[in-house]
Scaffold this active site. Structure first.
Site, short mmCIF file in Angstrom:
data_model
loop_
_atom_site.label_atom_id
_atom_site.label_comp_id
_atom_site.label_asym_id
_atom_site.label_seq_id
_atom_site.Cartn_x
_atom_site.Cartn_y
_atom_site.Cartn_z
N CYS A 1 0.71 -1.11 -0.05
CA CYS A 1 0.08 -0.14 0.09
C CYS A 1 0.90 1.30 0.09
CB CYS A 1 -1.04 -0.15 1.11
SG CYS A 1 -2.31 1.21 1.11
N HIS B 1 -3.73 -5.51 0.79
CA HIS B 1 -2.94 -5.99 2.28
C HIS B 1 -2.84 -7.49 2.36
CE1 HIS B 1 -2.37 -1.68 3.69
NE2 HIS B 1 -3.49 -1.35 2.96
N GLU C 1 -1.40 -8.88 4.85
CA GLU C 1 -1.51 -8.75 6.37
C GLU C 1 -2.76 -8.57 6.98
OE1 GLU C 1 -0.83 -5.94 4.89
OE2 GLU C 1 -1.31 -4.35 5.99
#
Lengths: 279, 968
Positions: free
Chosen positions: A96, A228, A230
Site C-alpha cells: 500500500c 494488504h 497482512e
C-alpha cells in the site's frame, strides 16, 4: 542456523507496521521496527537484515503526494545502502503506502540505480495516482496471479485480499514502460473478478492501467502491492468467513509472508553463513 | 522572496478531484459547467534561486508521470477561452498540515533556506457561468469562509512576505487585574458577559466573595481559569446541580428534588450492579473494563456538535482527534484500537430555500463530517468499525457528531498519580491562538491584525502529529517514564494541568510553552485549545530519558513547570506571577445550580391506517427510508481493517454489503479473545417518551452484541445525551426522564455505565423561535467475546435452513419507520419487558455458544420485515415465512403491524434442521417460533395472517432499493 531478519521501516504516519511485523514473526523471522531516524543516525543499518518491508500507512500524512516524502528520504539519503541491499540478493516488500514509496523512489519497477537517484525523472517510471472514484475506499478484491516473484510461490491463481487507499491507480509513464513490465513478467497481480476474468469497478477498485495491482522488479525479489496481505492473514479476517465450509487457520495473504521468510532460509541462509548479514 | 508553484494533472488525464467538484456544483443546481480542473498551489518563501524552485517542483511537488508544474503566476489554462479561475486558501492561523511536510521535504532536498510555505487550491471552471453562479459555487462548494478565503490577487513572484504577522509588541508586559471586588451585581453580570466567561450571577458572586476574603482583585488569567474549570463543558453543572422535577402521569402531578442527576441515575446504576470486571468508571478520561489476563479495554464517546455545524470537516476531524486523546490519556495511556462514529443530520434532500440563515446545507455538513472522520481515523491507523447515521429536520441547525474510541490498556496501567516534584511536560503540537473564546477570527477580509487569528470552533486537526505522539507515548509508557497523563482538550492547559494539580498544586512558567507563532499573551498561552497536545507528570530523574524518547519520534516535548505540593495553582510569566489560586476553591466547583424540570406525557395518538393486502411497496419504502438505507458509501471511506483485528466487519455477507449488528475485533494477534462494539440510538422514540427511548436504545445496543455472540454479563455501556437548552423546564424534564430510563434499564438488564458525556444547549434561533434538536441519547456498548471463532453474522447461509423469530412482537409502532413513511409518529412507543429481555439474551448466548445459529439479526428499525429482507439479500437467498407464526400479543394483529412493529428484545435466527431440537430446547421458557425457511431461489415470500401472500419480491430488488436510496 540463524533466523531471517526483517526490518520494518517506520516514520511519522506509518500505521500497518505492527500487524506486518506479527505476520513475519509467525513464520519465525526476527523483526525490528526501525524508525528512519535510526537509519539516518547509523544506529541501525539495512546491512543487518534480509528483508526490508515498508508497511502501509500515511507517511507524512501523504501530504503533497502519497509516499513522496519518505521516497525522497530513501532515494536521496539512503540510495547507496538500498543499492547494496538489492545487489546482495535480499528481499523488499512494499504494501500500500510502501508500494507508493517504492515506485516514487524508483526502486520499482527497477532496476534501481543509486547513481541516478538524484534525478526523479530518470528513475520514476510508473506512478500510483488518485483512484478514479476520487475517494479513499476499503474493499476486498480478487487478484489474478500473473508474474513470477519470490513472494508468490505456490500461491493460487486467484487471491482474495482487501485494499484500502485513495491513491492506488497504477499508471506507467508510457507504453514502452508497460510493454517492458509485461515482457519481463513484472506484473505480479491484476484485479479480476471472482472467476479470474477481467473486471471493472468495483472489482478493479481504482482504474489502474491494465488493472495492475502489484509489480515486482525484474528479479522478482522486490514486490510492491496495493492490497494488504497482512489483513487476510487469519481466516477470521475474511469478510465472510462465517460462510466458508472449510475452516482453516490462515487466510490467503499469509503465504506471501511465509514465502519471504522461506526464501531467505533457502537461498540466503541455507548451508552457508548469512549472506552479507552481520549477526 | 516569495515563489509560486502550481501543480496539476496532465491534460487528458482524469482529474478525480475536479470531477467530484463538478458533481458538487451540479448538486447545488448550477448547470452549465462542462468541466472542472483543480490544481494545487504552493507559495514558498525564502532565500532561494530559480534553480532551487525548479528542483523543489520537479523532485518534490509534482509527480513526473501524471502531473505538470509551473513556477509562474500565469497559470496553465490561459489559452482556453471559456473558463473562470478561483483560488481558495486557508485563512492565516488555520492549521494546514501540508505546510509542515512540505518544509521538511524541501529541507530533505538540501535546500535549508525556505522559511515558510502556504498552500492553496485553484479551480478552473469551464463552461458558461454567471457571476451570481460563481459566487454561489464559491460559497456553497469551494470555500468555508470561517477557515478559507478566495485569493483575490494571487501572490506572485517577488511579492511581500508570507509569514503570519505577529501582533506588534506595542505595550510592555503587565499583569491585568479585573475590577471585581467593588463590582455590583449588574457589573458582575457585565464582566461575565464581556469576558465571555459564561458564568451566572451566583457563580460570579462566589468568585467575588473568594477574592474579597483575599483582599485583592483577580488577574484576568485567574478569572479565565475559574471560568474554564466551572464551565458546563468541563463541570457538567446541569447534571451535577439540583433539579426540581415535576412529572405528570395519568393526571397525577409529582414533584421531587433530584440532587445530582448523574449520581442519582447513571452512576447509581453502575454502583448498584457492582460488576467485578469494572476497573475504572466515571473518573478517568474513559471507562475501563477487564479484557483478558494482560489487558483492560477502555471506551469513551464524545460529541463535537457545535464545531461540526460551523465547519463540518474540521469539527468532525478534531472530534475524532479529541476522543483518541481521551484514550491516550486514560490510565497511563491506552492504545486506540477502533473508532465508532454516529451522526444525526437533517435530510439530504432538505430544501435549500428553507435553510435557516447561517446554516450549511445538510448534504454539505454530511460530506464534510464523513471526510473529517475519514481523514483523522484513517491517518491515525485506527479502524472505524461501527456507526450510525440518522436524519431528522430539526438537526438542520445542530447536527450531532458523536466520536468514540476504544483502547487497549495493559493491566496495572489503569492507575495514575501525580507525585510531588514531578515535572510538568507538554508533548505534541505547539500552542497557538486556536480555540480561545472571544477571539475574533477573520472571515474573508484579511487584514494584518487578523493574520494569526482563527477560532477554536473551526480548528483543523493534524492527525499525523497525533500519530507521532501516540507512537512515542506508548514507548514512554512501557518504559515507565511518567506517573500521570491527561489530554489537552477544552480549556487547554488550564483544564489539563488544573485537573492534574487538583490535590498537589502546580507551578507553571508560561513563557516555556512552545508557540506556533509569537504574540500570545500569558492568558492565551494558558487557555488555548490547540489540538494534539498532552500533559505528563514526570519524575525529575526520568525527564531526560522521556525527552529523548519523544525526540526519537520527532515529537516536541517541553518541561513547563512542576507539581509543587503547595496546593496552589501558580502561574508565572518571565518570573512575574500572573495567577495564584487555591486548588481547593477551584475544584470544589461553583455553587450548585437550581433548575426546574417538567415532564408531561406527549399528547399523541395512534393513527388510523387502512390495511393493505400487499405489503410489497411498504417494505420497499421502509428499506429506502434514510435511517434504514445502506450506509456503505460512507463505511467504505473509512479504513475499517487497519491493525488487522477485524473479525466481524461493519459489512457482512456474500458481497460484503449487508449491515452487521455489532463489529467484532480480536485486538491481540493470535488470540481468539475479542470485543464487540455496537450502539443504540432512536430519535423518534424520544419524541414520544424519552424514558422508553433510553430503555430501547440500551436494549438495542445490548441485543446487537448478543446477536454476534457477546455475553450479556460482560457488556458495558456509555451514555451520550444531546439535548436542547436545560434552562427551559420542558427540555430538562425530557432529559431527566431519559436519565431515569437509563437507570432502570441498565439495572434491569445488568449492564453498567462506565463513562458518558452530555452536550446541552443544542438549539438555534429561527424566525424569532428557538428550535431545539429532538432530545437524543446515544447508548454505545462494548462486550467481551470469549472466542471470536464462534461469532455469528447476519446473512442467511443456506436454503433449507429454518428461520425463527425469538422474542415477542407487540403492537408497538409508535416512532416506527413504518409510521414515518405514512407520515405519522404515533404513540405506542416500544417498551422493554426487562425480565423477559434478560432471559431472551441469556438463552441467545447459549444458542451462539452451542453453535446452533447460522445467522442472527436483531430486529430494530423496520422490525421483522427489514431484518428478514437484510438477511436475505446479504446472503443472496430467498425465504418463505408465515406471519401468523410470529409470536404476537395485543390488539391490531394485522400483517403490517406484525411485519413492521419495532418491539424490543427480538431476533431473527437461522438454524440448520439438524439443530432444530437442540435449538428449541435451549430456548425453553423464551418466546420463539419457526416462521419458515431460507430458500436457494431468489424470491422472498411472506404469507400474511390470512395465509395469502402479502410480500413477494426478489432479494436483489430489495437490495437494490436499500443500497441506492442514500447516495453521498
Amino acid at each position: 542456523m540463524s533466523n531471517p531478519r526483517v526490518i520494518i521501516l517506520r516514520t511519522a504516519g506509518t500505521n500497518c507496521d505492527q500487524e506486518t511485523a506479527s505476520a513475519f514473526r509467525e513464520f519465525g523471522a526476527e523483526v525490528d521496527l526501525v524508525h528512519m531516524n535510526l537509519l539516518f543516525s547509523k544506529k541501525a543499518s539495512l546491512e543487518d537484515y534480509h528483508i526490508l518491508a515498508i508497511p502501509g500507512g500515511f507517511t507524512y500524512g501523504d501530504d503533497i503526494i502519497s509516499g513522496r516524502i519518505l521516497a525522497n528520504e530513501l532515494r536521496l539519503r539512503l540510495g547507496q545502502e538500498i543499492q547494496k541491499f538489492i545487489d546482495d540478493g535480499k528481499l523488499i516488500i512494499g504494501i500500500c503506502n510502501g508500494f507508493q514509496v517504492l515506485v516514487r523512489a524508483g526502486i520499482l519497477p527497477g532496476p534501481f540505480e543509486a547513481q541516478q537517484a538524484q534525478d526523479l525523472r530518470q528513475i520514476q517510471k510508473v506512478t500510483l495516482t488518485y483512484n478514479d472514484s476520487g475517494r479513499f475506499e476499503d474493499r476486498w478484491v480478487h487478484l489474478h496471479l500473473d508474474g513470477k516473484s519470490a513472494w508468490t510461490q505456490d500461491l493460487g491463481k486467484i487471491t482474495f485480499l482487501p485494499v484500502a487507499h485513495a491513491e492506488g491507480k497504477f499508471v506507467p509513464a508510457d507504453q514502452g514502460v508497460l510493454n517492458k513490465l509485461n515482457r519481463q513478467r513484472q506484473v505480479v497481480f491484476r484485479y479480476c473478478d471472482v472467476h479470474g476474468k477481467p473486471c471493472t469497478y468495483p472489482g478493479d477498485p481504482n482504474g489502474s492501467v491494465e488493472r495492475i495491482a502489484a509489480i515486482s522488479d525484474p528479479t522478482g525479489r522486490i514486490l510492491g502491492m496495493m492490497p494488504h496481505p497482512e489483513r487476510h492473514f487469519w481466516q477470521t479476517q475474511h469478510p465472510f468467513w462465517t460462510r466458508l465450509e472449510k475452516k482453516e487457520k490462515y487466510g490467503e495473504g499469509a503465504r506471501i509472508f511465509e514465502n519471504g521468510v522461506r526464501y531467505v532460509r533457502e537461498k540466503l541462509l541455507a548451508g552457508k553463513e548469512a549472506v552479507g548479514v552481520k549477526n | 522572496m516569495l515563489w509560486r508553484i502550481e501543480v496539476k494533472e496532465k491534460d487528458g488525464l482524469l482529474d478525480p478531484l475536479g470531477e467530484g467538484t463538478q458533481k458538487d456544483i451540479l448538486d447545488i443546481g448550477v448547470k452549465g459547467i462542462s468541466q472542472v480542473r483543480v490544481s494545487q498551489v504552493y507559495l514558498i518563501e525564502g532565500d532561494i534561486q530559480d534553480a532551487d524552485v525548479e528542483k523543489i517542483s520537479r523532485e518534490l511537488l509534482a509527480d513526473p508521470v501524471t502531473q505538470d508544474y509551473q513556477c509562474s503566476s500565469n497559470g496553465f489554462a490561459k489559452f482556453i477561452p471559456s473558463f473562470k479561475v478561483v483560488e481558495i486558501a486557508y485563512n492565516p492561523g488555520v492549521m494546514d498540515p501540508v505546510e509542515e511536510s512540505t518544509l521538511k521535504g524541501i529541507r530533505d532536498l538540501g535546500i535549508p533556506t525556505v522559511t515558510s510555505v502556504r498552500t492553496a487550491r485553484k479551480y478552473y471552471l469551464y463552461g458558461k457561468l454567471s457571476s451570481r453562479d460563481l459566487n454561489l459555487i464559491v460559497d456553497k462548494v469551494l470555500a468555508n469562509k470561517l477557515i478559507q478565503h478566495v485569493v483575490k490577487e494571487p501572490h506572485g513572484k517577488g511579492q511581500a512576505s508570507l509569514k503570519p504577522v505577529a501582533k506588534p509588541k506595542d505595550s510592555p508586559f503587565h499583569v491585568v487585574l479585573v475590577d471585581l471586588l467593588k463590582a455590583n451585581p449588574k457589573e458582575l453580570k457585565q464582566l461575565s458577559q464581556k469576558g465571555q466567561l459564561f458564568l451566572n450571577l451566583d457563580e460570579m458572586k462566589a468568585i467575588q466573595q473568594h477574592f474579597r476574603s483575599l483582599k485583592r482583585d483577580p488577574t484576568d488569567c485567574e478569572l479565565e481559569t475559574i471560568a474554564q474549570t466551572w464551565s458546563e463543558h468541563c463541570y457538567h453543572k446541569t447534571f451535577r446541580g439540583n433539579i426540581e422535577y415535576t412529572s405528570q402521569e395519568k393526571g397525577h402531578k409529582k414533584t421531587r428534588v433530584i440532587r445530582n442527576l448523574l449520581k442519582s441515575t447513571i452512576v447509581k446504576a453502575t454502583y448498584k450492579l457492582n460488576k467485578p470486571w469494572c476497573v475504572s468508571v466515571f473518573h478517568d478520561n474513559a471507562g475501563v473494563i477487564e479484557f483478558d489476563e494482560d489487558f483492560h479495554v477502555c471506551f469513551k464517546v464524545e460529541t463535537h456538535n457545535h464545531p461540526s455545524a460551523l465547519e463540518p470537516f474540521g469539527g468532525a476531524n478534531t472530534g475524532v482527534g479529541g476522543v483518541i486523546r481521551d484514550t491516550l490519556g486514560t490510565g497511563l495511556g491506552a492504545k486506540p484500537i477502533c473508532n465508532t462514529d454516529i451522526f444525526c443530520f437533517a435530510p439530504p434532500d432538505y430544501s435549500s430555500s428553507r435553510l435557516p440563515p447561517g446554516t450549511l446545507h445538510p448534504k454539505r455538513v454530511m460530506k464534510g463530517v464523513v471526510s473529517g472522520v475519514r481523514d483523522y481515523g484513517n491517518k491515525m491507523g485506527i479502524p472505524t468499525v461501527n456507526g450510525a447515521i440518522l436524519f431528522d429536520e430539526r438537526f438542520v441547525g445542530n447536527p450531532l457528531v458523536y466520536c468514540g474510541n476504544v483502547g487497549l490498556l495493559p493491566k496495572g496501567a489503569e492507575k495514575k498519580a501525580v507525585h510531588k516534584n514531578d515535572k510538568i511536560v507538554t508533548v505534541g503540537g505547539r500552542t497557538g491562538r486556536d480555540g480561545i473564546h472571544g477571539a475574533t477570527f477573520s472571515s474573508g477580509e484579511l487584514t494584518e491584525e487578523s493574520e494569526t487569528i482563527s477560532s477554536g470552533a473551526v480548528q483543523i486537526g493534524h492527525p499525523i502529529q497525533e500519530k507521532k505522539v501516540l507512537d512515542a507515548l506508548l514507548k514512554a509508557r512501557d518504559e515507565g517514564l511518567y506517573h500521570a497523563i491527561t489530554d489537552c482538550g477544552a480549556g487547554g492547559f488550564s483544564s489539563a494541568v488544573g485537573e492534574m494539580a487538583n490535590e498537589l498544586g502546580a507551578r507553571v512558567d508560561l513563557e516555556k510553552i512552545l508557540l506556533k507563532y509569537e504574540g500570545l499573551t500569558y492568558t492565551e498561552r494558558w487557555i488555548s485549545e490547540s489540538q494534539e497536545r498532552m500533559v505528563l507528570a514526570v519524575a525529575p530523574e526520568y525527564v531526560e530519558r522521556l525527552l529523548a524518547v519523544f525526540q526519537e519520534e520527532n515529537v516536541e516535548a517541553t518541561v513547563i513547570g512542576e507539581f509543587t505540593g503547595s496546593e496552589r495553582l501558580e502561574l508565572f510569566y518571565h518570573g512575574c506571577q500572573v495567577c495564584d489560586l487555591d486548588v481547593k476553591f477551584l475544584h470544589d466547583g461553583p455553587p450548585r445550580l437550581h433548575k426546574k424540570a417538567i415532564w408531561k406525557p406527549t399528547r399523541l395518538k395512534e393513527p388510523k391506517i387502512s390495511s393493505s393486502e400487499s405489503l410489497n411497496e411498504f417494505l420497499f419504502a421502509v428499506l429506502s427510508h434514510n435511517n434504514v438505507a445502506s450506509k456503505e458509501s460512507v463505511i467504505r471511506q473509512y479504513d475499517h481493517e487497519v491493525q488487522g483485528a477485524s473479525v466481524i466487519k461493519p459489512l457482512s455477507g456474500v458481497n460484503s454489503d449487508g449491515p452487521s449488528d455489532a463489529s467484532v475485533l480480536a485486538p491481540r494477534w493470535n488470540s481468539q479473545k475479542g470485543i464487540a462494539v455496537a450502539n443504540g440510538i432512536n430519535v423518534r422514540f424520544g419524541m414520544i417518551d424519552p424514558y422508553w427511548m433510553a430503555a430501547s436504545c440500551i436494549d438495542e445496543a445490548v441485543r446487537q452484541i448478543i446477536s454476534v455472540g457477546g455475553e450479556l454479563d460482560r457488556i458495558a455501556i456509555l451514555d451520550n445525551f444531546c439535548w436542547g437548552n436545560p434552562d427551559k423546564p420542558d427540555r430538562l424534564g425530557g432529559l431527566v426522564r431519559c436519565a431515569l430510563g437509563c437507570h432502570d434499564a441498565a439495572i434491569a438488564l445488568g449492564v453498567p455505565f462506565i463513562s458518558g458525556k452530555d452536550s446541552l444547549y443544542n438549539e438555534f434561533a429561527q424566525g424569532g423561535k428557538s428550535i431545539a434538536i429532538p432530545g437524543t441519547i446515544l447508548i454505545s456498548s462494548i462486550g467481551i467475546v470469549e472466542d471470536v471463532t464462534k461469532t455469528v453474522t447476519m446473512d442467511f447461509k443456506k436454503g433449507g435452513n429454518l428461520i425463527y423469530v425469538v422474542g415477542k412482537t407487540y403492537p408497538e409502532l409508535g416512532g416506527s419507520i413504518y409510521y414515518d413513511i405514512l407520515g405519522h409518529l404515533g404513540s405506542a412507543v416500544p417498551t422493554v419487558r426487562f425480565k423477559k429481555a434478560v432471559k431472551t439474551f441469556q438463552a441467545m448466548n447459549k444458542v451462539v455458544q452451542s453453535g446452533y445459529a447460522r445467522s442472527i439479526h436483531d430486529c430494530s428499525e423496520g422490525g421483522v420485515g427489514v431484518a428478514l429482507a437484510e438477511m436475505c439479500f446479504s446472503g443472496e437467498k430467498g425465504a418463505t415465512v408465515h406471519l401468523k407464526r410470529i409470536p404476537y400479543e395485543g390488539k391490531n394483529r394485522r400483517d403490517d403491524f406484525v411485519l413492521f412493529s419495532e418491539s424490543n428484545s427480538r431476533f431473527v435466527v437461522e438454524v440448520e434442521p439438524r439443530h432444530q431440537k437442540a435449538f428449541e430446547a435451549t430456548l425453553k421458557g423464551v418466546v420463539h417460533c419457526c416462521i419458515g425457511q431460507v430458500e436457494e431461489t431468489p424470491e422472498v415470500v411472506v404469507y400474511g395472517l390470512d395465509d395469502q401472500i402479502c410480500v413477494n419480491a426478489y432479494q436483489q430488488d430489495l437490495k437494490d432499493v436499500w443500497k441506492s436510496a442514500l447516495k453521498f
